[in-house]
Design a protein around this motif. Structure first.
Motif, PDB file in Angstrom:
ATOM      1  N   GLN A  26      -6.213   6.801  -4.460  1.00 30.88           N
ATOM      2  CA  GLN A  26      -5.669   7.484  -5.631  1.00 30.88           C
ATOM      3  C   GLN A  26      -6.334   7.034  -6.933  1.00 30.88           C
ATOM      4  OE1 GLN A  26      -1.302   8.387  -5.698  1.00 30.88           O
ATOM      5  NE2 GLN A  26      -1.234   6.869  -4.059  1.00 30.88           N
TER       6      GLN A  26
ATOM      7  N   ASP B 286      -3.194   2.003  -4.178  1.00 27.66           N
ATOM      8  CA  ASP B 286      -3.793   2.830  -3.124  1.00 27.66           C
ATOM      9  C   ASP B 286      -5.186   3.234  -3.598  1.00 27.66           C
ATOM     10  OD1 ASP B 286      -4.500   4.581  -1.147  1.00 27.66           O
ATOM     11  OD2 ASP B 286      -3.096   6.167  -1.725  1.00 27.66           O
TER      12      ASP B 286
ATOM     13  N   SER C 289       0.849  -1.184   0.000  1.00 22.40           N
ATOM     14  CA  SER C 289       0.000   0.000   0.000  1.00 22.40           C
ATOM     15  C   SER C 289       0.886   1.235   0.000  1.00 22.40           C
ATOM     16  CB  SER C 289      -0.904   0.006   1.232  1.00 22.40           C
ATOM     17  OG  SER C 289      -1.666   1.195   1.281  1.00 22.40           O
TER      18      SER C 289
ATOM     19  N   LYS D 180       7.244   5.137  -3.144  1.00 23.60           N
ATOM     20  CA  LYS D 180       6.866   3.894  -3.834  1.00 23.60           C
ATOM     21  C   LYS D 180       7.955   3.408  -4.784  1.00 23.60           C
ATOM     22  CE  LYS D 180       4.175   4.190  -7.303  1.00 23.60           C
ATOM     23  NZ  LYS D 180       3.011   4.440  -8.162  1.00 23.60           N
TER      24      LYS D 180
ATOM     25  N   GLY E 112       0.761   5.331  -0.640  1.00 26.19           N
ATOM     26  CA  GLY E 112       0.089   6.599  -0.901  1.00 26.19           C
ATOM     27  C   GLY E 112       0.974   7.536  -1.697  1.00 26.19           C
TER      28      GLY E 112
END
Length: 415
Positions: free
Chosen positions: A367, A364, A7, A14, A9
């Protein structure tokens, strides 16, 4: 099946985490050329490929860095085209397959839509639009956009004609459950309404102690609706709605109660159901015909678009020979931004995940921005659920893109 869900955000690091994951996996024996990684943009694919290559070189893994150049890294469509070209003969398409660009495919589909719009269909739809008052000062509604949207969603989800017929039936059934019991004779309802209009107007006009603007406006509305009825011989459905909530002053409300009740019975009118059924039915019918016309256009010219490509890839992965080759060649599948994948894309990823040794899926739901293309964040939640949930160490908890005080402020409000 081994799927690790991460996960991540916005601004949570990332790409850094994915770089670490891929390098660690290669270090532990994953063949660098045996990696498929899908990203949402070509820019993201290039950045990931560059970072992993640099990290491998920094760790002295020169052979692995060279092998990583042969990994399949790109957008879903980009990788799909490569796979389709490789297995073209199995898929029954030309190995020189050329995918229609989005703007060109939309233009051709629009022409296909126009080709199935007969005068009778257009006249029927425009008549119903007027009866339902769907085009007015507050709305620029165009029923063609509904036809186009249903057709687009059907193609994205690879719906058959039977699927669309079922969807139409469910749409109508869910809508009709909010309507009252059907009266056997709609004329009785209409004559009762007409009678109440005359009685109410007379009562309001005779009420000498109410000269308020709101009541005078109510009388004007009654006059206008009755005049339209005298010309056309029918009430528009929005007339019923307007009459069921006709505004008058407080002191005159007792005079319009009969009118409110008569107009409120609109949902018992058999013609209302018939008009809704005709409207919804025609929208679905035209969507089906437009899809068929578009498919026929492509078939006669040997063309395919990205939706066709995805369908071909999904069917290819059902082929034992192709599945065997993919299983032997691919060690790791990485899916980025999988909250924005369409159902058919998710099905492709799921089939690939069953063929490879391990998978890393990153997403996510907050998003998700591509619902208009058929993406459904609930599918991500389903995947998370059946894979055992997200482990704490796979949740990226920090934002490296925002100031600390702004993050704290956001957390106080939204958690």
């Amino acid at each position: 099946m081994n799927i690790k869900i991460i996960s991540a955000g916005a601004g949570s690091g990332k790409t850094y985490r994915l770089t670490q994951e891929l390098v660690k996996s290669i270090r532990e024996g994953t063949r660098p050329e045996g990696i498929i990684a899908t990203t949402f943009t070509n820019k993201a694919a290039a950045e990931l490929k560059e970072r992993v290559t640099i990290k491998l070189l920094e760790e002295g893994l020169l052979e692995e860095a060279q092998g990583f150049n042969n990994a399949l890294i790109g957008t879903v469509h980009g990788i799909g085209v490569q796979l389709l070209k490789r297995f073209a003969f199995v898929a029954g398409v030309s190995p020189k397959v050329d995918i229609l660009p989005d703007d060109e495919h939309q233009s051709i589909f629009n022409k296909s839509l126009v080709s199935i719009l007969s005068e009778d269909r257009i006249e029927t739809m425009e008549s119903l639009v007027r009866k339902f008052d769907l085009v007015n000062d507050r709305s620029n509604y165009d029923w063609r956009s509904d036809v186009r949207r249903i057709a687009d969603l059907a193609r994205i989800n690879d719906f058959t004609e039977e699927d669309l017929q079922y969807s139409k039936e469910q749409s109508l059934a869910q809508l009709f459950q909010f309507l009252g019991e059907v009266e056997p004779d709609g004329n009785v309802l209409e004559q009762n309404l007409l009678s109440e209009i005359k009685l109410t107007r007379t009562a309001l006009q005779n009420k000498t102690d109410d000269a308020t603007k709101v009541t005078q406006g109510g009388v004007a509305t009654l006059n206008a609706i009755e005049k339209r009825y005298a010309v056309s011989g029918e009430f528009k459905w929005h007339d019923w709605v307007a009459l069921s909530s006709l505004k008058v002053s407080k002191k005159s409300e007792d005079l319009v109660e009969g009118l409110w009740r008569a107009a409120g019975r609109v949902d018992n009118h058999p013609q209302l159901r018939q008009d809704i059924e005709t409207f919804v039915g025609l929208v679905f019918e035209m969507a089906i015909d437009a899809i068929d016309a578009y498919a026929d256009y492509k078939k006669r010219r040997g063309l395919i678009d990205y939706g066709d490509m995805e369908t071909h890839i999904r069917e290819l992965l059902k082929n034992e020979e192709v599945a065997s080759v993919m299983s032997e060649e691919i060690d790791l599948l990485m899916v980025d931004e999988f909250q924005d994948t369409s159902p058919i894309q998710l099905d492709i990823f799921w089939k690939l995940a069953n063929l490879v040794k391990s998978s890393i899926w990153v997403g996510d739901p907050k998003q998700a921005i591509y619902s208009f293309r058929g993406a459904e964040p609930a599918l991500m939640e389903g995947i998370v659920s059946i894979t055992g949930g997200i482990k704490k160490e796979n949740i990226l908890p920090y934002s490296w893109r925002s100031r600390e005080d702004l993050v704290d402020f956001s957390n106080v409000i939204f958690t």
